[in-house]
Design a protein around this motif. Structure first.
Motif, PDB file in Angstrom:
ATOM      1  N   PRO A  90       1.113  -1.217  -0.098  1.00  0.00           N
ATOM      2  CA  PRO A  90       0.165  -0.177  -0.161  1.00  0.00           C
ATOM      3  C   PRO A  90       0.800   1.247   0.104  1.00  0.00           C
ATOM      4  O   PRO A  90       0.511   2.193  -0.720  1.00  0.00           O
ATOM      5  CB  PRO A  90      -0.905  -0.176   1.328  1.00  0.00           C
ATOM      6  N   GLY A  91       2.128   1.410   0.747  1.00  0.00           N
ATOM      7  CA  GLY A  91       2.876   2.540   0.883  1.00  0.00           C
ATOM      8  C   GLY A  91       3.372   2.709  -0.528  1.00  0.00           C
ATOM      9  O   GLY A  91       3.555   3.839  -1.026  1.00  0.00           O
ATOM     10  N   ILE A  92       3.590   1.710  -1.132  1.00  0.00           N
ATOM     11  CA  ILE A  92       4.398   1.880  -2.585  1.00  0.00           C
ATOM     12  C   ILE A  92       3.655   2.326  -3.815  1.00  0.00           C
ATOM     13  O   ILE A  92       3.647   3.483  -4.411  1.00  0.00           O
ATOM     14  CB  ILE A  92       5.105   0.500  -3.080  1.00  0.00           C
ATOM     15  N   ILE A  93       2.238   1.981  -3.552  1.00  0.00           N
ATOM     16  CA  ILE A  93       1.223   2.243  -4.713  1.00  0.00           C
ATOM     17  C   ILE A  93       0.838   3.855  -4.209  1.00  0.00           C
ATOM     18  O   ILE A  93       0.583   4.729  -5.142  1.00  0.00           O
ATOM     19  CB  ILE A  93      -0.030   1.371  -4.303  1.00  0.00           C
ATOM     20  N   ALA A  94       0.677   4.146  -2.874  1.00  0.00           N
ATOM     21  CA  ALA A  94       0.436   5.622  -2.518  1.00  0.00           C
ATOM     22  C   ALA A  94       1.509   6.369  -2.872  1.00  0.00           C
ATOM     23  O   ALA A  94       1.178   7.513  -3.428  1.00  0.00           O
ATOM     24  CB  ALA A  94       0.100   5.446  -1.066  1.00  0.00           C
ATOM     25  N   LEU A 135       9.791   7.013   4.049  1.00  0.00           N
ATOM     26  CA  LEU A 135      10.571   6.666   5.212  1.00  0.00           C
ATOM     27  C   LEU A 135      10.157   5.340   5.790  1.00  0.00           C
ATOM     28  O   LEU A 135      10.397   4.328   6.033  1.00  0.00           O
ATOM     29  CB  LEU A 135      11.004   7.596   6.361  1.00  0.00           C
ATOM     30  N   TYR A 136       8.624   5.523   6.175  1.00  0.00           N
ATOM     31  CA  TYR A 136       8.148   4.540   6.915  1.00  0.00           C
ATOM     32  C   TYR A 136       8.112   3.142   5.877  1.00  0.00           C
ATOM     33  O   TYR A 136       8.167   2.114   6.452  1.00  0.00           O
ATOM     34  CB  TYR A 136       6.716   4.914   7.056  1.00  0.00           C
ATOM     35  N   THR A 137       7.720   3.550   4.809  1.00  0.00           N
ATOM     36  CA  THR A 137       7.352   2.246   3.707  1.00  0.00           C
ATOM     37  C   THR A 137       8.884   1.589   3.558  1.00  0.00           C
ATOM     38  O   THR A 137       9.094   0.233   3.508  1.00  0.00           O
ATOM     39  CB  THR A 137       7.144   2.712   2.384  1.00  0.00           C
ATOM     40  N   LEU A 138       9.928   2.189   3.526  1.00  0.00           N
ATOM     41  CA  LEU A 138      11.526   1.666   3.304  1.00  0.00           C
ATOM     42  C   LEU A 138      11.429   0.632   4.490  1.00  0.00           C
ATOM     43  O   LEU A 138      11.938  -0.493   4.424  1.00  0.00           O
ATOM     44  CB  LEU A 138      12.422   2.618   3.286  1.00  0.00           C
ATOM     45  N   ALA A 141      15.684   0.006   6.757  1.00  0.00           N
ATOM     46  CA  ALA A 141      15.290   0.626   5.614  1.00  0.00           C
ATOM     47  C   ALA A 141      16.735   0.637   4.949  1.00  0.00           C
ATOM     48  O   ALA A 141      16.729   0.876   3.650  1.00  0.00           O
ATOM     49  CB  ALA A 141      15.135   2.215   5.964  1.00  0.00           C
ATOM     50  N   THR A 142      17.819   0.734   5.501  1.00  0.00           N
ATOM     51  CA  THR A 142      19.128   0.484   4.937  1.00  0.00           C
ATOM     52  C   THR A 142      19.269  -0.565   3.857  1.00  0.00           C
ATOM     53  O   THR A 142      19.730  -0.418   2.736  1.00  0.00           O
ATOM     54  CB  THR A 142      20.609   0.400   5.755  1.00  0.00           C
ATOM     55  N   GLY A 143      18.845  -1.559   4.321  1.00  0.00           N
ATOM     56  CA  GLY A 143      18.901  -2.965   3.436  1.00  0.00           C
ATOM     57  C   GLY A 143      17.847  -2.790   2.193  1.00  0.00           C
ATOM     58  O   GLY A 143      18.270  -3.178   1.129  1.00  0.00           O
TER      59      GLY A 143
END
Length: 334
Positions: free
Chosen positions: A5-9, A73-76, A89-91
Motif C-alpha cells: 500500500p505504501g508503494i502504491i500510494a 521513510l515508513y515504507t522503506l 530501511a538501509t537494506g
C-alpha cells in the motif's frame, strides 16, 4: 513491482504532484512573461484569478509532497522484511541503489516545497502580490526536480526484486565509502562540534530576537545549513550508537523502528523543522525591503526564530538523552 500500500500510494502521489507542478510551471512561465499588476486589461485580470487559484492548488500539492517524505521513510522500513539480508530501511535502499538518490532528491524537494508554501502565504497577505515572479521562478526550478524524483521513484520501486540478497547497515557503515568514513569520525571532536554548534545557534537566535540589525538573521540561516550537516554526521557517528547502546551500530534508520520506540520520527522532524525555520528567517530578511510584505515578515520572523530554537533544542534533548541517563559510553572510542 511489490504490491505494498505504501508503494502504491507513493507512486500515485508522485504522479499527481509532478503533474500538478508541471502544469503550475507552465502557468508560471506565462505569469513571468505577462504579469503586470498595473494593468487592468482582461488578460491581466484573468491571469490574476488563475494564479490565485493555482497558488492554492500548489500549496496543497507541495504539502502532499512533504507528507510523502514521511511515508517514504515508513515504507522503506516496513518492507525490509521482504529482502533477505535486510534488517532496516538501509537494506531496502541497498536492494536497489537508485533508492539512495530518491532519498537525496526527496530531502532537497522537502525544503524547496516548504519554502515555496511559506513564500506563497506571505505573498497572499499583500495586495500587490510582490512575490509572484519569485514564486513562479522557483516553481520552474521545482518542476524538473519533482519530475526527476518521480522518474527515480518508479525506477527504484519497479527495480526491487525480493529474490535479491541485499546488504544492510553493518556492511554499509563498516566497509569503505562515504557512509563508513562518516561512521568512523572521532566521537569526541564531533560531540564538541555538535553541542558547540547547537549552543552557537541558540545564542544567534537570541541575538536575532534582540537586535534590529539584519546580520544575526542571516547568520542564523547560514548556521542552519551548517547544523544540518553536523547533526546528520553526528547521528551516524555517535548519537545512534548511544541509542542502540552498541558502539559498532551506526545506522540512522533503525531509530525509526518499534524496538527504539520510533524515536527517529520526532528526532528527524525536530531537526528538519529547526533547519527550515532557521532558513526562512534569513530568506525573509532579504525580502523585508518590499514595503507591502515588511509587516507580515517582521511579525513572522520572531515566531520562526523561536520555533527553530525550540525544535533544535528538542532534537538535542532527544539525541543527548541516552548520553545522560544510561550507563553506556563511547569513552574508549574517543
Amino acid at each position: 513491482m511489490i504490491l505494498h500500500p505504501g508503494i502504491i500510494a507513493l507512486l500515485f502521489a508522485a504522479l499527481l504532484v509532478a503533474g500538478m507542478v508541471l502544469y503550475g510551471a507552465y502557468i508560471g512561465a506565462i505569469a513571468l512573461a505577462r504579469w503586470d499588476l498595473g494593468s487592468s486589461s482582461e488578460g491581466q485580470l484573468a491571469l490574476e484569478r488563475k494564479t490565485y487559484l493555482l497558488s492554492t492548488l500548489m500549496s496543497h500539492a507541495l504539502g502532499l509532497e512533504i507528507l510523502s517524505a514521511l511515508v517514504f521513510l515508513y515504507t522503506l522500513d516496513d518492507i525490509h522484511a521482504i529482502f533477505a539480508g535486510a534488517m532496516c530501511a538501509t537494506g531496502t535502499l541497498n536492494a536497489n541503489p537508485v533508492g539512495w538518490w530518491v532519498l537525496v532528491v526527496k530531502i532537497v524537494a522537502l525544503f524547496f516545497c516548504a519554502v515555496w508554501i511559506t513564500l506563497n502565504r506571505i505573498d497572499q497577505r499583500a495586495e500587490d502580490y510582490p512575490l509572484t515572479r519569485l514564486k513562479y521562478g522557483l516553481l520552474l526550478l521545482l518542476a524538473p526536480l519533482l519530475a526527476l524524483e518521480t522518474w527515480l521513484l518508479f525506477r527504484y520501486f519497479l527495480g526491487l526484486d525480493p529474490s535479491v540478497i541485499t546488504s544492510c547497515c553493518g556492511a554499509l557503515f563498516s566497509g569503505s565509502g562515504v557512509a563508513a568514513e562518516v561512521a568512523g569520525l572521532p566521537a569526541f571532536p564531533l560531540m564538541i562540534a555538535f553541542f558547540g554548534g547547537a549552543a552557537l545557534y541558540l545564542a544567534t537566535g537570541v541575538l536575532s530576537l534582540r537586535l534590529a540589525q539584519p546580520w544575526p538573521r542571516y547568520l542564523l540561516a547560514a548556521l542552519a545549513v551548517a547544523m544540518l550537516g553536523i547533526a546528520l554526521a553526528s547521528v551516524i557517528a555517535f548519537i545512534s550508537s548511544y541509542h542502540y547502546a552498541l558502539p559498532t551500530h551506526h545506522c540512522p534508520f533503525d531509530l525509526l523502528q518499534a524496538d527504539y520506540h520510533y524515536i527517529g520520527y520526532p528526532m528527524y522532524l525536530a531537526l528538519f523543522g529547526a533547519i527550515f525555520y532557521g532558513l526562512m528567517v534569513g530568506i525573509a530578511e532579504s525580502l523585508r525591503r518590499i514595503a507591502s510584505i515588511n509587516g507580515p515578515i517582521t511579525a513572522a520572523q520572531p515566531r520562526w526564530t523561536l520555533l527553530s530554537m525550540l525544535l533544535l533544542g528538542l532534537f538535542v534533548i532527544i539525541a543527548a538523552w541516552p548520553m545522560v541517563f544510561s550507563d553506556f559510553t563511547l569513552e574508549g572510542y574517543y
